[in-house]
Design a protein around this motif. Structure first.
Motif, mmCIF file in Angstrom:
data_model
loop_
_atom_site.group_PDB
_atom_site.id
_atom_site.type_symbol
_atom_site.label_atom_id
_atom_site.label_comp_id
_atom_site.label_asym_id
_atom_site.label_seq_id
_atom_site.Cartn_x
_atom_site.Cartn_y
_atom_site.Cartn_z
ATOM 1 N N ASP A 1 0.856 -1.178 0.000
ATOM 2 C CA ASP A 1 0.000 0.000 0.000
ATOM 3 C C ASP A 1 0.901 1.240 0.000
ATOM 4 O O ASP A 1 2.129 1.144 -0.055
ATOM 5 C CB ASP A 1 -0.944 -0.012 1.206
ATOM 6 N N VAL A 2 0.291 2.432 0.063
ATOM 7 C CA VAL A 2 1.072 3.670 -0.034
ATOM 8 C C VAL A 2 2.080 3.786 1.105
ATOM 9 O O VAL A 2 3.245 4.143 0.894
ATOM 10 C CB VAL A 2 0.128 4.893 -0.035
ATOM 11 N N SER A 3 1.661 3.438 2.318
ATOM 12 C CA SER A 3 2.570 3.550 3.455
ATOM 13 C C SER A 3 3.742 2.583 3.309
ATOM 14 O O SER A 3 4.890 2.915 3.634
ATOM 15 C CB SER A 3 1.828 3.290 4.767
ATOM 16 N N GLY A 4 3.454 1.389 2.807
ATOM 17 C CA GLY A 4 4.520 0.422 2.588
ATOM 18 C C GLY A 4 5.501 0.877 1.520
ATOM 19 O O GLY A 4 6.714 0.670 1.642
ATOM 20 N N ALA A 5 4.988 1.510 0.471
ATOM 21 C CA ALA A 5 5.850 2.007 -0.601
ATOM 22 C C ALA A 5 6.747 3.133 -0.095
ATOM 23 O O ALA A 5 7.926 3.218 -0.450
ATOM 24 C CB ALA A 5 4.999 2.498 -1.768
ATOM 25 N N LYS A 6 6.210 3.993 0.772
ATOM 26 C CA LYS A 6 7.023 5.078 1.327
ATOM 27 C C LYS A 6 8.090 4.542 2.270
ATOM 28 O O LYS A 6 9.230 5.031 2.289
ATOM 29 C CB LYS A 6 6.118 6.082 2.043
ATOM 30 N N ALA A 7 7.737 3.528 3.041
ATOM 31 C CA ALA A 7 8.720 2.909 3.928
ATOM 32 C C ALA A 7 9.833 2.248 3.113
ATOM 33 O O ALA A 7 11.020 2.289 3.491
ATOM 34 C CB ALA A 7 8.044 1.884 4.835
ATOM 35 N N ASN A 8 9.481 1.667 1.981
ATOM 36 C CA ASN A 8 10.466 1.036 1.116
ATOM 37 C C ASN A 8 11.405 2.071 0.518
ATOM 38 O O ASN A 8 12.603 1.822 0.343
ATOM 39 C CB ASN A 8 9.752 0.256 0.007
ATOM 40 N N LEU A 9 10.881 3.243 0.209
ATOM 41 C CA LEU A 9 11.702 4.343 -0.282
ATOM 42 C C LEU A 9 12.741 4.728 0.760
ATOM 43 O O LEU A 9 13.930 4.882 0.451
ATOM 44 C CB LEU A 9 10.821 5.540 -0.633
ATOM 45 N N GLU A 10 12.316 4.876 2.001
ATOM 46 C CA GLU A 10 13.243 5.253 3.054
ATOM 47 C C GLU A 10 14.290 4.170 3.283
ATOM 48 O O GLU A 10 15.473 4.464 3.514
ATOM 49 C CB GLU A 10 12.482 5.552 4.349
ATOM 50 N N ALA A 11 13.888 2.924 3.215
ATOM 51 C CA ALA A 11 14.841 1.825 3.402
ATOM 52 C C ALA A 11 15.902 1.833 2.308
ATOM 53 O O ALA A 11 17.068 1.500 2.555
ATOM 54 C CB ALA A 11 14.106 0.498 3.419
ATOM 55 N N SER A 12 15.511 2.218 1.103
ATOM 56 C CA SER A 12 16.455 2.223 -0.014
ATOM 57 C C SER A 12 17.527 3.294 0.142
ATOM 58 O O SER A 12 18.618 3.170 -0.422
ATOM 59 C CB SER A 12 15.708 2.440 -1.334
ATOM 60 N N ARG A 13 17.225 4.335 0.909
ATOM 61 C CA ARG A 13 18.212 5.405 1.105
ATOM 62 C C ARG A 13 19.436 4.906 1.879
ATOM 63 O O ARG A 13 20.551 5.386 1.667
ATOM 64 C CB ARG A 13 17.584 6.584 1.837
ATOM 65 N N SER A 14 19.216 3.959 2.779
ATOM 66 C CA SER A 14 20.314 3.491 3.629
ATOM 67 C C SER A 14 20.827 2.096 3.259
ATOM 68 O O SER A 14 21.756 1.591 3.887
ATOM 69 C CB SER A 14 19.866 3.481 5.096
ATOM 70 N N ARG A 15 20.243 1.479 2.267
ATOM 71 C CA ARG A 15 20.677 0.133 1.878
ATOM 72 C C ARG A 15 22.102 0.180 1.341
ATOM 73 O O ARG A 15 22.445 1.047 0.532
ATOM 74 C CB ARG A 15 19.737 -0.435 0.806
ATOM 75 N N PRO A 16 22.987 -0.743 1.777
ATOM 76 C CA PRO A 16 24.384 -0.709 1.308
ATOM 77 C C PRO A 16 24.497 -0.907 -0.201
ATOM 78 O O PRO A 16 23.744 -1.675 -0.796
ATOM 79 C CB PRO A 16 25.042 -1.855 2.082
ATOM 80 N N MET A 17 25.475 -0.206 -0.778
ATOM 81 C CA MET A 17 25.703 -0.278 -2.217
ATOM 82 C C MET A 17 26.871 -1.186 -2.580
ATOM 83 O O MET A 17 27.000 -1.581 -3.733
ATOM 84 C CB MET A 17 25.961 1.128 -2.775
ATOM 85 N N LYS A 18 27.726 -1.491 -1.607
ATOM 86 C CA LYS A 18 28.855 -2.377 -1.885
ATOM 87 C C LYS A 18 29.257 -3.122 -0.621
ATOM 88 O O LYS A 18 28.927 -2.713 0.502
ATOM 89 C CB LYS A 18 30.046 -1.612 -2.454
ATOM 90 N N PHE A 19 29.953 -4.224 -0.832
ATOM 91 C CA PHE A 19 30.440 -5.070 0.248
ATOM 92 C C PHE A 19 31.914 -5.351 -0.012
ATOM 93 O O PHE A 19 32.315 -5.581 -1.159
ATOM 94 C CB PHE A 19 29.643 -6.373 0.305
ATOM 95 N N GLU A 20 32.702 -5.354 1.039
ATOM 96 C CA GLU A 20 34.143 -5.531 0.876
ATOM 97 C C GLU A 20 34.501 -6.912 0.332
ATOM 98 O O GLU A 20 35.472 -7.066 -0.402
ATOM 99 C CB GLU A 20 34.858 -5.280 2.205
ATOM 100 N N VAL A 21 33.733 -7.904 0.721
ATOM 101 C CA VAL A 21 33.932 -9.271 0.234
ATOM 102 C C VAL A 21 32.562 -9.924 0.071
ATOM 103 O O VAL A 21 31.558 -9.461 0.645
ATOM 104 C CB VAL A 21 34.805 -10.115 1.192
ATOM 105 N N LEU A 22 32.498 -11.011 -0.682
ATOM 106 C CA LEU A 22 31.229 -11.690 -0.916
ATOM 107 C C LEU A 22 30.614 -12.199 0.390
ATOM 108 O O LEU A 22 29.392 -12.180 0.553
ATOM 109 C CB LEU A 22 31.436 -12.858 -1.882
ATOM 110 N N GLU A 23 31.455 -12.630 1.331
ATOM 111 C CA GLU A 23 30.952 -13.134 2.612
ATOM 112 C C GLU A 23 30.189 -12.059 3.380
ATOM 113 O O GLU A 23 29.241 -12.360 4.112
ATOM 114 C CB GLU A 23 32.119 -13.663 3.462
#
Length: 287
Positions: free
Chosen positions: A134-156
């Protein structure tokens, strides 16, 4: 032992930009309709590598969607209808007259949109744990995407992140294969990056959280007339039992649901044997 098939890859121009795609070709002529397989919004076409290879006998065309993986980002056009137009253009370029569209997560809406727009060519859809928000869930997903990591030092490190942030069963070997297939890994220093720019995912999330969003599989289901195979992760937080009921009420007759009890949002990783078996059964029933 005879090979089950092999991969081709290339680029086609769709909607005035270059789209990359992987094309699994079975070793023997397939009796199934070809499947155009669309990835979720945080990954790229490599998510289908293990599925195509495991199933073996299904031709599977797996594009990187606009702005993901190796496909150009046109800088606009984030609606499901825009992505659907790209898929239809790709089918035109590859001379696919009759095919099945499979979509994971947000791409389930795209798959249904393709079916709604070209009922003369789409024989069925496969909806892999569709995203229903729903709309609230979509907005929460937007906020989560702002802080989601873009890279990892190793695959592990990436493996630890996905095991802690995603629900469902994540068998170590299959998880490593999945991450190797969907992340962009530097073989020299081991750094693994997500296959999109931060600006790209935020633009998509902003559209999904807006009043203009058309990412509603129920909306598109009402406009289709071909059967669907719906695969739901039993532990998925994105596609609940109630959402399943709402969707099935609108899908055409002969549609059915398969529950992968131990899976979360990625049944292809958690329970690949079930996914491959049920996909083949569904395609066989279309003959």
């Amino acid at each position: 032992m005879h090979s089950k098939g092999g991969w081709n890859a290339g680029f086609e121009t769709v909607s005035n930009f270059r789209m990359f795609f992987r094309d699994w070709r079975p070793a023997k002529k397939s009796s199934f309709l070809p499947v155009i397989a669309l990835h979720g919004s945080l990954i790229q076409s490599g998510m289908w590598n293990a599925t195509a290879e495991g199933a073996g006998s299904i031709r599977m065309i797996c594009p990187d969607l606009r702005g993901f993986g190796r496909t150009d980002d046109p800088g606009a056009g984030d609606a499901a209808a825009d992505f659907a137009r790209d898929v239809i253009d790709l089918a035109d370029s590859l001379l696919l007259d009759h095919f099945v569209v499979m979509g994971h997560s947000f791409a389930a809406s795209i798959a249904l949109a393709v079916a709604a727009k070209r009922p003369d060519r789409v024989g069925a859809t496969v909806l892999m744990d569709p995203t229903v928000r729903d709309v609230s869930g979509a907005k929460a997903n937007l906020e989560a995407s702002r802080s989601r990591p873009m890279k990892f030092e190793v695959l592990e490190q990436a493996q630890k992140f996905i095991e802690e942030s995603e629900e469902g069963n994540w068998p170590p070997a299959r998880t490593r294969r999945f991450l190797s297939d969907v992340l962009v890994c530097d073989g020299v220093n081991g750094v693994c990056s997500v296959p999109y720019e931060k600006s790209r995912i935020l633009r998509l999330r902003e559209f999904q959280a807006s009043a203009a969003s058309d990412y509603d599989p129920v909306f598109w289901a009402k406009r289709t007339n071909c059967p669907s195979l719906v695969i739901r992760g039993g532990e998925s937080k994105r596609f609940s039992e109630n959402s399943e009921k709402s969707l099935m009420n609108e899908l055409p007759v002969k549609s059915r649901v398969v529950l992968c009890v131990r899976a979360g949002h990625f049944p292809t990783v958690s329970e690949p044997a079930i996914v491959q078996r049920e996909l083949k059964k569904f395609l066989a029933d279309l003959k």
